[in-house]
Design an enzyme around this catalytic site. Structure first.
Site, short mmCIF file in Angstrom:
data_model
loop_
_atom_site.label_atom_id
_atom_site.label_comp_id
_atom_site.label_asym_id
_atom_site.label_seq_id
_atom_site.Cartn_x
_atom_site.Cartn_y
_atom_site.Cartn_z
N HIS A 163 -35.12 -48.09 23.75
CA HIS A 163 -34.47 -48.24 22.42
C HIS A 163 -35.41 -48.97 21.45
O HIS A 163 -35.15 -50.11 21.04
CB HIS A 163 -33.18 -49.01 22.66
CG HIS A 163 -32.22 -49.08 21.51
ND1 HIS A 163 -32.52 -49.63 20.29
CD2 HIS A 163 -30.92 -48.68 21.43
CE1 HIS A 163 -31.45 -49.57 19.52
NE2 HIS A 163 -30.47 -49.01 20.16
N GLU A 267 -35.80 -43.91 19.28
CA GLU A 267 -35.52 -44.20 20.69
C GLU A 267 -35.81 -42.99 21.58
O GLU A 267 -35.35 -41.88 21.29
CB GLU A 267 -34.05 -44.63 20.81
CG GLU A 267 -33.71 -45.82 19.91
CD GLU A 267 -32.23 -45.98 19.68
OE1 GLU A 267 -31.44 -45.65 20.61
OE2 GLU A 267 -31.85 -46.44 18.58
O1 TA6 Z 1 -29.14 -46.54 19.19
C1 TA6 Z 1 -28.27 -46.77 18.11
C2 TA6 Z 1 -27.07 -47.56 18.61
O2 TA6 Z 1 -26.36 -46.84 19.59
C3 TA6 Z 1 -26.21 -47.93 17.41
O3 TA6 Z 1 -24.97 -47.27 17.44
C4 TA6 Z 1 -26.09 -49.45 17.52
O4 TA6 Z 1 -24.95 -49.81 18.23
C5 TA6 Z 1 -27.38 -49.79 18.24
O5 TA6 Z 1 -27.51 -48.78 19.22
C6 TA6 Z 1 -27.47 -51.19 18.80
O6 TA6 Z 1 -26.59 -51.32 19.87
P1 TA6 Z 1 -26.42 -52.82 20.48
O7 TA6 Z 1 -25.45 -52.68 21.61
O8 TA6 Z 1 -27.79 -53.25 20.93
O9 TA6 Z 1 -25.94 -53.65 19.34
#
Ligand code: TA6
Length: 295
Positions: A163, A267
């Site tokens: 990510h 990601e």
């Molecule tokens: O990858 C994007 C995502 O799924 C968003 O929806 C947002 O929630 C982000 O990940 C961050 O997630 P987290 O659980 O690290 O706050």
């Protein structure tokens, strides 16, 4: 981790002047890497790469100034490892978002320098039916490889994502190429499936898209920092693009309210339709390779 445990890690793995364990944010232990052509930090917490900066470039990975550094919380920024599910766990609303890998302490299984003066660090953990091995290679490029082995006698399904949070001068002037014509799940529009027009991804609002069935490298074009960041990949058929914009950034207590213009997530993932199915004893690797070019 106690000072004694950190020193024990250094006796086993430190490489003079190039790799050494030290207390980082919140006292969590990190590996500080000073390779010939780049510096980096990798925390044992989540095997979380939080920094990578090639010589002669500004930092490439974004890290929130409001990030927590606590055993029970994921670090906000860098490259969290999402595994064995992505987003909320469909059958358990109380389960942590993005799985369990990013909030556990991983074990060190190797640190060495290559003939090309890159520093390679390897981390391992057992998680449910899987053995995870994560290899980080630091040099003019940053390579992250998540190897997943199904050690159980049953078929297993998993989702995964590296990510990656990237630093950008101003998301409102940035664009991402490489996804033209690709189907995506639009998470800010009820999960509707849409097709990316034959144009770059531009950012004018909260953007949260899961692009499917794509092997393409993506390029983040940054006209403010005058550079392009290339996110190449293998073993990944999904690419997630995210910027929280104003309201969502304000709702996250580990994300500064005014930080959203300075970051973009690209990601490297295997999620939704592209989740991975492993037979007993089978394995799979998700690989991301970051590089930076002046523009
Ligand atoms: O990858 C994007 C995502 O799924 C968003 O929806 C947002 O929630 C982000 O990940 C961050 O997630 P987290 O659980 O690290 O706050």
């Amino acid at each position: 981790m106690s000072d004694g445990e950190v020193e024990q890690l250094n006796r086993r793995w430190a490489i003079d002047g190039q790799a050494r364990f030290e207390p980082g944010g919140g006292g969590l232990t990190r590996l500080a890497i000073h390779a010939a052509q780049a510096t980096a930090h990798v925390y044992l917490h989540g095997a979380h790469v939080t920094a990578w900066q090639p010589t002669d470039h500004a930092p490439v990975l974004w890290l929130s100034s409001a990030s927590r550094f606590e055993a029970s919380k994921p670090i906000r920024g860098g490259v969290p490892i999402c595994f064995p599910w992505f987003g909320p766990k469909p059958d358990d609303p109380d389960a942590p978002a993005h799985g369990l890998a990013r909030t556990r302490t991983w074990n060190v299984s190797g640190v060495h320098v290559t003939a090309d003066d890159e520093v390679v660090a390897t981390f391992e953990t057992r998680l449910q039916a899987f053995i995870l091995t994560y290899t980080v290679t630091v040099g003019r490029t940053l390579t992250m490889s998540l190897h997943v082995l199904n050690e159980s006698p049953h078929p297993q399904r998993f989702e995964a994502a590296l990510h990656t949070y990237l630093t950008v001068g101003d998301i409102r002037q940035a664009r991402v190429t490489g996804l033209e014509g690709t189907t995506f799940i639009d998470k800010v529009d009820g999960g509707r499936r849409k097709t990316q027009p034959n144009e770059p991804v531009l950012f004018t609002q909260e953007t949260d898209r899961v692009y499917l069935d794509t092997d393409s490298a993506c390029v983040l074009h940054d006209p403010v920092l005058l550079r392009r960041i290339v996110v190449d990949k293998s073993g990944s058929r999904s690419t997630v693009v995210w910027n929280p914009w104003i309201a969502k950034a304000a709702r996250m207590d580990d994300f500064g309210d005014h930080e959203w213009p300075g970051m973009c997530c690209i990601e490297t993932a295997c999620v939704a339709d592209n989740a991975v199915h492993l037979s007993p004893g089978a394995d799979h690797a998700v690989n991301a390779v970051l590089s930076v070019q002046r523009s």
